[in-house]
Design a protein around this motif. Structure first.
Motif, mmCIF file in Angstrom:
data_model
loop_
_atom_site.group_PDB
_atom_site.id
_atom_site.type_symbol
_atom_site.label_atom_id
_atom_site.label_comp_id
_atom_site.label_asym_id
_atom_site.label_seq_id
_atom_site.Cartn_x
_atom_site.Cartn_y
_atom_site.Cartn_z
ATOM 1 N N SER A 1 9.729 29.805 62.070
ATOM 2 C CA SER A 1 8.988 31.142 62.001
ATOM 3 C C SER A 1 9.559 31.729 60.733
ATOM 4 C CB SER A 1 9.550 31.994 63.101
ATOM 5 O OG SER A 1 8.863 31.630 64.333
ATOM 6 N N TYR B 1 5.868 32.404 54.097
ATOM 7 C CA TYR B 1 5.263 31.757 55.032
ATOM 8 C C TYR B 1 4.075 30.627 54.492
ATOM 9 C CZ TYR B 1 1.477 31.251 58.530
ATOM 10 O OH TYR B 1 0.452 30.876 59.632
ATOM 11 N N GLU C 1 9.249 23.603 64.997
ATOM 12 C CA GLU C 1 8.331 24.545 64.957
ATOM 13 C C GLU C 1 9.399 25.453 64.288
ATOM 14 O OE1 GLU C 1 6.750 27.728 68.300
ATOM 15 O OE2 GLU C 1 8.151 26.176 69.016
ATOM 16 N N ARG D 1 4.223 26.659 54.973
ATOM 17 C CA ARG D 1 3.036 25.836 55.470
ATOM 18 C C ARG D 1 2.798 24.689 54.451
ATOM 19 N NH1 ARG D 1 -1.878 29.036 57.642
ATOM 20 N NH2 ARG D 1 -2.416 26.925 58.047
ATOM 21 N N ALA E 1 11.695 21.666 60.262
ATOM 22 C CA ALA E 1 10.635 21.123 60.616
ATOM 23 C C ALA E 1 10.753 19.571 61.406
ATOM 24 C CB ALA E 1 9.728 20.942 59.402
ATOM 25 N N GLU F 1 4.895 16.913 61.511
ATOM 26 C CA GLU F 1 4.204 17.525 62.499
ATOM 27 C C GLU F 1 5.129 18.732 62.955
ATOM 28 O OE1 GLU F 1 1.240 17.416 64.161
ATOM 29 O OE2 GLU F 1 0.586 15.701 62.592
ATOM 30 N N CYS F 2 4.544 19.985 62.434
ATOM 31 C CA CYS F 2 5.530 21.298 62.740
ATOM 32 C C CYS F 2 4.685 22.390 62.779
ATOM 33 C CB CYS F 2 6.569 21.426 61.699
ATOM 34 S SG CYS F 2 7.484 22.774 61.691
ATOM 35 N N LYS F 3 4.790 23.318 63.519
ATOM 36 C CA LYS F 3 4.173 24.736 63.738
ATOM 37 C C LYS F 3 4.680 25.620 62.843
ATOM 38 C CE LYS F 3 1.773 23.790 68.233
ATOM 39 N NZ LYS F 3 1.723 24.528 69.567
ATOM 40 N N VAL F 4 3.965 26.408 62.003
ATOM 41 C CA VAL F 4 4.664 27.404 61.161
ATOM 42 C C VAL F 4 4.021 28.871 61.600
ATOM 43 C CG1 VAL F 4 5.285 28.160 58.876
ATOM 44 C CG2 VAL F 4 4.933 25.848 59.096
ATOM 45 N N HIS F 5 5.058 29.764 61.981
ATOM 46 C CA HIS F 5 4.529 30.976 62.681
ATOM 47 C C HIS F 5 4.970 32.110 61.623
ATOM 48 C CE1 HIS F 5 3.782 28.923 66.395
ATOM 49 N NE2 HIS F 5 5.268 28.633 66.313
#
Length: 290
Positions: free
Chosen positions: A175, A221, A173, A225, A168, A234-238
């Protein structure tokens, strides 16, 4: 008062046991390589007799699930043969053996939490070698507690929490697989339960099996999150499916363990996994500052 041998003391759980500690009256021998090689049966005999050990807590394990598919003999040597050595000595020397096992002894096809009475059916080498270790204990005749846990993490060593924090921070980002369900377990919480079991040292049967994880359930997942959210990174989790993220080792799709038995037996309150994660992140933060 007890003379306690802790194996695998440099690992996540062994480190937390050292932090938690046993009673002041206990003499505890924290060992790992090179102090004691539990795959060497004679070395185990010598250590237990010389130190007059009456309780063995086995935290040692081969836990590289993917690598185990390629290193079957090594995984079996540590997760099965070494456990058989400990059980054999424990039976002969009248020791209590507390052994840590895994949710991976199950196939993951259930739709309700697995109880201690459900029949294991491992789907990968790691799970099979851990199951064979359990069977070796049961065949030995020693007095034992087998504690199955899952998704273990701590502020020490390599684990999912630290991996997600690193990715992260580096990439912003990630997945993560969203169709494998289980329960994260903070090693510090498991360590406290082990200490309590050792302190009581009273079993109804020769071998007792218990399940212990933190409370609640999530996917990898959802776990990722929560790690990101609580850490403030600050991180996007897909989300990914298992099919999108193929691995050598087959993983259980559903690996929730029923903890009714251990809660009733030891009258313990088990923390929610989200709250336990917060304590681990605090410990990590304090370690970074130190």
């Amino acid at each position: 008062m007890a003379n306690i041998l802790v194996t695998g003391s440099k690992g996540q759980l062994g480190t937390e046991l050292r932090k938690t500690g046993f009673t002041l009256l206990d003499e505890v021998f924290y060992t790992d390589l090179p102090e004691l090689d539990i795959t060497d049966e004679q070395a185990v005999w010598n250590f237990v007799r010389e130190k007059e050990i009456d309780t063995i807590v086995n935290c040692a394990a081969y836990t590289a699930v993917e690598q185990a598919e390629e290193e079957k003999e090594r995984a079996a040597f540590i997760n099965t043969t070494a456990v058989a050595n400990l059980a054999k000595v424990a039976a002969a020397e009248d020791c209590l053996l507390i052994h840590i096992s895994t949710d991976y002894v199950f196939d993951g096809t259930a739709t309700v939490p697995y109880t201690e009475k459900d029949r294991p059916c491992p789907q990968n080498v790691y799970g099979m070698t851990k199951w064979e270790g359990e069977r070796a204990i049961q065949k030995s005749g020693c007095l034992a507690v087998i504690l199955r846990t899952a998704w273990l993490y701590s502020a020490n060593g390599n684990n999912f929490v630290k991996t997600i924090l690193r990715l992260a921070s580096e990439k912003g980002e990630v997945s993560v697989v969203a169709d494998q369900i289980g329960t994260p377990t903070y090693a510090a919480d498991l360590a406290k339960v082990i200490v309590e079991i050792v302190a009581e040292n009273e079993l109804e049967n020769t071998v007792e099996i218990y399940h212990y994880t933190n409370e609640g359930a999530c996917s990898w997942y959802e776990f990722a999150r929560e790690i990101v959210a609580q850490s403030g990174i600050e991180c996007k989790v897909h989300p990914l499916t298992t099919a999108q993220y193929p691995t050598k080792a087959k993983r259980p799709a559903y690996a929730i363990l029923d903890k009714t038995k251990i809660k009733r037996r030891y009258r313990i309150e088990i923390p929610l996994w989200q709250e336990a994660l917060g304590r681990c992140l605090t410990a990590l933060s304090e370690t970074d500052k130190g």
